[in-house]
Design an enzyme around this catalytic site. Structure first.
Site, mmCIF file in Angstrom:
data_model
loop_
_atom_site.group_PDB
_atom_site.id
_atom_site.type_symbol
_atom_site.label_atom_id
_atom_site.label_comp_id
_atom_site.label_asym_id
_atom_site.label_seq_id
_atom_site.Cartn_x
_atom_site.Cartn_y
_atom_site.Cartn_z
ATOM 1 C CE1 TYR A 175 12.876 -2.858 40.247
ATOM 2 C CE2 TYR A 175 14.661 -4.293 39.540
ATOM 3 C CZ TYR A 175 13.859 -3.787 40.541
ATOM 4 O OH TYR A 175 14.040 -4.195 41.843
ATOM 5 C CE LYS A 180 15.218 -1.271 42.836
ATOM 6 N NZ LYS A 180 14.855 -0.724 44.164
#
Length: 277
Positions: free
Chosen positions: A148, A152
């Protein structure tokens, strides 16, 4: 009238921001979601200023159709908010790579494809603001959040580069890095894989209890959306907007540590360039 185009408006930050925009008397809203049936909450507002579009950000055809529909309805897009995204919780070694690739398709490629579809109209008007939803986990990291975080970090690099490319075209880029907030990001908008390898057992509780942040996280989704809206109405928007204590304190601590480490090896770093020898 300023026209906002927001993806992922069925829940979370997107829903909160869409509601704020819809309440204004001087804004127009294009609310994008995979299923427009999820946007019934907008029906209480002035329908003449709202367009609902069905967009799965992994589907380029839907993106092109949705953006064309928005421009046909309102003429332009002044503010693009790339909010649609997924979470994924797993140790790196045990991650399901098919699910990881899909998350990259949503969080990175989806954001990029929506942006490149909207950019021509912003360039034509020499004006526009693009708000990319990043994360506190692009400023620092946590175990079980590796992939994740990687999506980002990619959003950060993409946004920083795009900012340089469009800075003379009247287009501004704002990257928002929220801390944990009470949204479905850690609930139905994420997938989780509890470790089965004994060496990673210490991380099991963190993954099994992560859904609690839907109700227990400190971040207030409405306040975060309101700050985004307010900042987007400034003459000059911030390039980076960390929101929440973890984003601010954790991000600063990690970045300061990186700066310190780089500086400690200045001579070694510079020694590899021939012209400095």
């Amino acid at each position: 009238m300023k026209t906002w185009f927001i993806t992922g408006t069925s829940s979370g930050f997107g829903k909160e921001l869409a509601t704020i925009v819809a309440r204004q008397s001087d804004t127009q809203l294009i609310a994008a979601a995979r299923h427009t049936d999820d946007l019934a909450y907008l029906d209480v507002f002035d329908a003449t200023r709202i367009e609902k579009v069905s967009i799965d950000v992994t589907n380029e055809s839907q993106i092109k159709t949705g953006v064309a529909q928005a421009i046909q309805r309102f003429g332009t897009i002044d503010v693009l908010v790339n909010n649609a995204g997924l979470g994924y919780f797993s140790t790196i070694e045990e991650s399901d790579m098919a699910k990881v690739r899909y998350m990259f398709e949503v969080n990175v490629m989806g954001l990029a494809n929506v942006t490149r579809t909207v950019l021509p109209t912003m360039r034509a008007h020499h004006a526009g603001i693009i708000i990319n939803l990043s994360s506190a986990l692009a400023l620092t990291t946590l175990p079980t959040m590796g992939f994740y975080s990687a999506t980002k970090y990619a959003v950060e690099g993409y946004s920083d580069t795009l900012r340089q490319e469009v800075k003379d075209l009247g287009i501004q880029i704002m990257t928002v890095e929220p801390s944990g907030a009470r949204t479905q990001w850690s609930g139905r908008s994420s997938q989780k894989m509890v470790p089965t390898i004994a060496d990673y057992a210490a991380f099991s509780d963190a993954i099994t209890t992560v859904s609690d942040s839907v109700t227990q996280a400190p971040g207030n989704p409405h306040r975060i959306a309101q700050v985004m809206f307010d900042q987007a109405n400034l003459v000059e928007v911030p390039a980076h907007l960390p929101l929440g204590e973890f984003a601010y304190q954790g991000g600063l601590a990690n970045l300061q540590s990186i700066v310190s480490e780089i500086k400690s090896r200045e001579d070694l770093s510079l020694s590899t360039d021939d012209y400095l020898r």
